[in-house]
Design a protein around this motif. Structure first.
Motif, short mmCIF file in Angstrom:
data_model
loop_
_atom_site.label_atom_id
_atom_site.label_comp_id
_atom_site.label_asym_id
_atom_site.label_seq_id
_atom_site.Cartn_x
_atom_site.Cartn_y
_atom_site.Cartn_z
N THR A 21 -28.40 20.59 2.91
CA THR A 21 -29.39 20.88 1.86
C THR A 21 -30.69 21.40 2.48
OG1 THR A 21 -28.46 19.18 0.40
CG2 THR A 21 -30.71 19.91 -0.06
N ALA A 29 -32.30 25.18 1.96
CA ALA A 29 -33.66 25.32 1.44
C ALA A 29 -34.51 26.18 2.37
CB ALA A 29 -34.29 23.94 1.26
N THR A 74 -30.92 23.37 -3.49
CA THR A 74 -31.62 22.13 -3.15
C THR A 74 -31.40 21.07 -4.21
OG1 THR A 74 -33.31 23.39 -1.97
CG2 THR A 74 -33.86 21.13 -2.59
#
Length: 387
Positions: free
Chosen positions: A86, A90, A178
């Motif tokens: 994640t 991002a 995200t």
């Protein structure tokens, strides 16, 4: 009967939430390839060869990273892998729009390597939550939701790039990934059933499950995406030659609906079928599509039989995998399954393109179906030695 099967599936605690989160997480995931391609080709003003290279770079990273992330899930659990991937997504999508081309190529490989493992994790967690006798229904529904995500994600990416630009679109994808990662982290679905938790920490040699029959399963999985990718390119080329490119989106959407219908019916059947039978049938039904004449509408209609087998073919490969591989290695095996899907599509695109350029889209349908049939025939001897 089909509705009852799905009703019982959705009554299992945790399954509806997992499928919903998986669907929402897959939409930005399926948008990434289209966004990168259009950013390079349209926004950066380069032609489609560099655009194809950027997609290939991301695909290579993903193909390598998928089994690695799966092995990490097996060894360390789901949350640590989700946190790392994640954060990686991002960071990449927040700055990718501003990078020069060669920096974008390098970081696209890294982003693919650390891609959010939405597809494999959703399937792995389904195995943990759903009893064996209901898994075929679960995987059929999961394949249907994958079709929906591929109908929505690339379309949103193309509209975003054209109307809002790369910066806003890339940031939107980053936010979507995200939020998806955070949702999965908070949900933290089980990757092993209650009965399988006692196997935690056990070591299973790869030779115990990475057998010739398992490799044959991966080969037929790759053959499925080979025929699907080649068929899509052939359909687009057919419409382009007819000067009907404005209707490409509708034609592909109708083809996806065929798969949704087939997946729904298959999930409600009292028994499933071998992936070899389904993928072989999809190949055989694709071969004569190129013989259809009279307009692209008839080509789309001719794709109906093969389209109905699409979702059942893919879901059956996951069903077989879940029964062949021990739970302590299931994450890595699901990752290899994802790699096989990527390889089939990646190999198909240049081969189908070459056939279309040299012989026409009609022959590309035939080649796609023939490759699938030959792969199934090659897998047959190894299938007999399955675990």
């Amino acid at each position: 009967m089909a509705f009852e099967s799905y009703r019982r599936l959705l009554k299992i605690p945790g399954v509806p939430t997992l499928l919903l989160v998986g669907l929402l997480a897959r939409v930005p995931t399926t948008a990434t390839g289209m966004a990168l391609t259009l950013h390079v080709a349209v926004v950066m003003g380069l032609d489609f060869i560099p655009a194809g290279a950027i997609t290939a770079a991301s695909t290579i990273g993903n193909a390598i990273g998928s089994p690695l992330m799966g092995r990490m899930v097996d060894k360390y659990g789901l949350r640590p892998v989700l946190i790392i991937t994640t954060i990686a997504q991002a960071v990449f999508w927040s700055c990718a729009w501003s990078l020069p081309y060669w920096a974008l190529v390098v970081t696209a490989v890294l982003a693919g390597l650390l891609a959010l493992p939405v597809f494999s994790v959703t399937r792995q967690c389904l195995v943990a939550l759903v009893p064996v006798e209901q898994r075929r229904t679960g995987f059929a529904l999961d394949s249907m939701l994958v079709e929906v995500s591929y109908m929505v994600g690339p379309a949103l990416a193309s509209v975003g790039i054209v109307t809002l630009g790369s910066g806003v679109t890339f940031l939107g994808i980053g936010v979507g990934l995200t939020v998806a990662g955070l949702g999965l982290i908070l949900l933290n679905p089980p990757t092993r059933s209650a009965e399988e938790l006692g196997e935690q920490g056990q070591r299973v040699p790869r030779r115990q499950w990475l057998t010739p029959s398992f490799v044959a399963l991966l080969g037929t999985t790759a053959a499925a995406t080979f025929v699907l990718t080649a068929s899509e390119l052939s359909l687009i080329a057919t419409m382009e030659h007819a000067g009907e490119t404005a209707w490409v989106g509708l034609a592909v959407a109708v083809w996806c609906v065929y798969s949704l219908v087939g997946g729904f019916v298959y999930g409600g059947l009292s028994r499933g079928f071998s992936p070899l039978l389904l993928i072989g049938a999809m190949g055989l039904l694709t071969i004569p599509v190129g013989l259809v004449d009279g307009g692209w509408q008839w080509v789309v209609l001719a794709l109906l039989p093969a389209g109905l087998v699409c979702a059942p073919s893919l879901s059956s490969t996951v069903d077989v995998l879940s029964r062949w591989v021990p739970s302590v290695a299931r994450g890595e095996a699901m990752g290899l399954h994802g790699t096989a899907l990527l390889i089939g599509g990646a190999i198909s695109a240049p081969i189908a393109g070459a056939v279309i350029d040299s012989m026409g889209p009609s022959w590309a349908f035939a080649v796609a179906g023939l490759v699938a049939v030959l792969m199934v025939l090659a897998a047959l001897p190894f299938w007999r030695s399955r675990p």
